[in-house]
Design a protein around this motif. Structure first.
Motif, PDB file in Angstrom:
ATOM      1  N   ARG A   2      70.179  51.485  29.502  1.00 56.10           N
ATOM      2  CA  ARG A   2      69.666  51.229  28.158  1.00 56.10           C
ATOM      3  C   ARG A   2      70.374  50.004  27.585  1.00 56.10           C
ATOM      4  NH1 ARG A   2      66.461  54.442  25.452  1.00 56.10           N
ATOM      5  NH2 ARG A   2      67.242  53.575  23.493  1.00 56.10           N
ATOM      6  N   LEU A   3      69.608  49.144  26.943  1.00 57.64           N
ATOM      7  CA  LEU A   3      70.158  47.895  26.426  1.00 57.64           C
ATOM      8  C   LEU A   3      71.221  48.144  25.363  1.00 57.64           C
ATOM      9  CD1 LEU A   3      66.867  45.812  26.163  1.00 57.64           C
ATOM     10  CD2 LEU A   3      68.635  45.632  27.902  1.00 57.64           C
ATOM     11  N   ASP A   4      71.017  49.168  24.531  1.00 57.15           N
ATOM     12  CA  ASP A   4      71.961  49.430  23.448  1.00 57.15           C
ATOM     13  C   ASP A   4      73.281  50.013  23.953  1.00 57.15           C
ATOM     14  OD1 ASP A   4      70.032  51.524  24.013  1.00 57.15           O
ATOM     15  OD2 ASP A   4      71.038  52.719  22.480  1.00 57.15           O
ATOM     16  N   LYS A   5      73.330  50.439  25.208  1.00 57.19           N
ATOM     17  CA  LYS A   5      74.554  50.983  25.774  1.00 57.19           C
ATOM     18  C   LYS A   5      75.343  49.934  26.571  1.00 57.19           C
ATOM     19  CE  LYS A   5      73.509  55.076  24.208  1.00 57.19           C
ATOM     20  NZ  LYS A   5      74.236  55.633  23.034  1.00 57.19           N
ATOM     21  N   MET A   6      74.785  48.744  26.687  1.00 51.78           N
ATOM     22  CA  MET A   6      75.427  47.691  27.474  1.00 51.78           C
ATOM     23  C   MET A   6      76.492  46.947  26.663  1.00 51.78           C
ATOM     24  SD  MET A   6      72.319  45.803  29.487  1.00 51.78           S
ATOM     25  CE  MET A   6      71.378  46.581  30.782  1.00 51.78           C
ATOM     26  N   SER A   7      77.453  46.369  27.365  1.00 50.37           N
ATOM     27  CA  SER A   7      78.423  45.479  26.736  1.00 50.37           C
ATOM     28  C   SER A   7      77.741  44.132  26.442  1.00 50.37           C
ATOM     29  CB  SER A   7      79.612  45.246  27.662  1.00 50.37           C
ATOM     30  OG  SER A   7      79.210  44.517  28.815  1.00 50.37           O
ATOM     31  N   TYR A   8      78.410  43.303  25.666  1.00 48.04           N
ATOM     32  CA  TYR A   8      77.855  41.981  25.361  1.00 48.04           C
ATOM     33  C   TYR A   8      77.620  41.187  26.649  1.00 48.04           C
ATOM     34  CZ  TYR A   8      77.448  37.201  23.605  1.00 48.04           C
ATOM     35  OH  TYR A   8      77.021  35.922  23.342  1.00 48.04           O
ATOM     36  N   GLY A   9      78.578  41.230  27.569  1.00 47.17           N
ATOM     37  CA  GLY A   9      78.447  40.497  28.823  1.00 47.17           C
ATOM     38  C   GLY A   9      77.280  40.981  29.662  1.00 47.17           C
ATOM     39  N   GLN A  10      77.061  42.284  29.713  1.00 46.22           N
ATOM     40  CA  GLN A  10      75.933  42.829  30.461  1.00 46.22           C
ATOM     41  C   GLN A  10      74.600  42.416  29.837  1.00 46.22           C
ATOM     42  OE1 GLN A  10      77.191  47.004  30.353  1.00 46.22           O
ATOM     43  NE2 GLN A  10      77.287  46.995  32.596  1.00 46.22           N
ATOM     44  N   LYS A  11      74.549  42.432  28.511  1.00 47.89           N
ATOM     45  CA  LYS A  11      73.332  41.993  27.832  1.00 47.89           C
ATOM     46  C   LYS A  11      73.040  40.528  28.127  1.00 47.89           C
ATOM     47  CE  LYS A  11      73.766  45.218  23.934  1.00 47.89           C
ATOM     48  NZ  LYS A  11      74.035  45.339  22.478  1.00 47.89           N
ATOM     49  N   LYS A  12      74.094  39.717  28.120  1.00 49.72           N
ATOM     50  CA  LYS A  12      73.901  38.293  28.399  1.00 49.72           C
ATOM     51  C   LYS A  12      73.388  38.093  29.830  1.00 49.72           C
ATOM     52  CE  LYS A  12      74.761  35.117  26.194  1.00 49.72           C
ATOM     53  NZ  LYS A  12      75.871  34.163  26.068  1.00 49.72           N
TER      54      LYS A  12
END
Length: 270
Positions: free
Chosen positions: A124-134
């Motif tokens: 899930r996108l909301d459970k990701m860290s900033y780096g993972q989202k990037k």
């Protein structure tokens, strides 16, 4: 691909940022846009993407006027800002909902890049860290196969292994009809990736050249003593002086950080 002529822009109640800015970029390159803080890099990217509008002058991208935001223009453009928002949804749903806006979207490439970045597709996108989202957004950007991909500070938030994966991924995912425009402060992250460099300073494009051209005209090296030479530019270091010298007929690896410092200090490299 990108044609700016006599561009003028200023933010409300502020001094003019761009006055008669002109430059041209063609497809088939990875171009690095460099500049000091406040030089206007992000503003320029937003003007190119049609997110903000010039006060005067011409902005033409892929034959379109960005401010009109025509569907045929938008489906060939992907812009990844430094600051972004992702909805509270899954990776799979986000891709399904947004890939349809890009007619050349490559789902196989997306899956491959997710594997390289070690991001499970059921996350899930909301459970990701900033780096993972990037990393997810970088993978999505390249999978769109847009003719113009704009990346603003793409390596911010990435760890060292991910930065290496990003460079390999970007170098191997592009075709000759694409242009990638990268704005960054992290010069070392793109030094061996870009093939054209643009330097923005005080609202003026003071350099717009191919890396190959620079490497053939100048020599970047470190010397212990500069008494016997006449460097075009030099900086003192712990083991000697980093210098830029006239070319010796052979190609020289370009030290982009040194080149940037020289150019923004007023050194004219013709």
């Amino acid at each position: 691909m990108i044609d700016l002529n006599a561009l003028k822009f200023s933010h409300r109640k502020k001094e003019i940022l761009f006055d008669n800015l002109c430059f041209n970029l063609k497809s088939g390159s990875i171009t690095g846009l460099l500049g000091k803080n406040g030089a206007g890099k992000t503003t320029l990217l937003k003007l190119i993407a049609g997110m903000i509008f010039p006060k005067d002058g011409k902005v033409e991208v892929m034959g379109y006027t960005p401010r009109k935001r025509e569907p045929n223009f938008l489906k060939q453009l992907y812009y990844l800002p430094e600051e972004f928002y992702l909805p509270n949804t899954s990776v799979k749903f986000y891709v399904k909902a947004n890939a349809v806006f890009y007619p050349n979207f490559d789902h196989e490439l997306m899956d491959l890049q997710m594997q390289k970045f070690e991001i499970p597709v059921d996350n899930r996108l909301d459970k990701m860290s900033y780096g993972q989202k990037k990393k997810f957004l970088i993978a999505f950007a390249l999978a769109t196969k847009s003719k113009l991909i704009i990346l603003d500070e793409p390596t911010n938030g990435l760890d060292i292994p991910s930065k290496s994966i990003f460079r390999r991924m970007l170098a191997g995912a592009l075709s000759e009809d694409q242009l990638v425009l990268i704005s960054t402060h992290q010069v070392k992250d793109v030094e061996n990736l870009i093939d054209r460099i643009m330097i923005l300073d005080h609202g003026e494009m003071i350099m717009n050249r191919e890396i190959l051209d620079i490497s053939e005209k100048y020599q970047f090296t470190t010397v212990r003593d500069t008494k016997s030479i006449e460097p075009l530019y030099e900086e003192s270091g712990p083991i000697g002086s980093r210098v830029i010298l006239p070319g010796n007929g052979n190609s020289s690896p370009v030290d982009i950080e040194l080149l940037f410092n020289a150019t923004t200090s007023g050194i004219k490299l013709t």
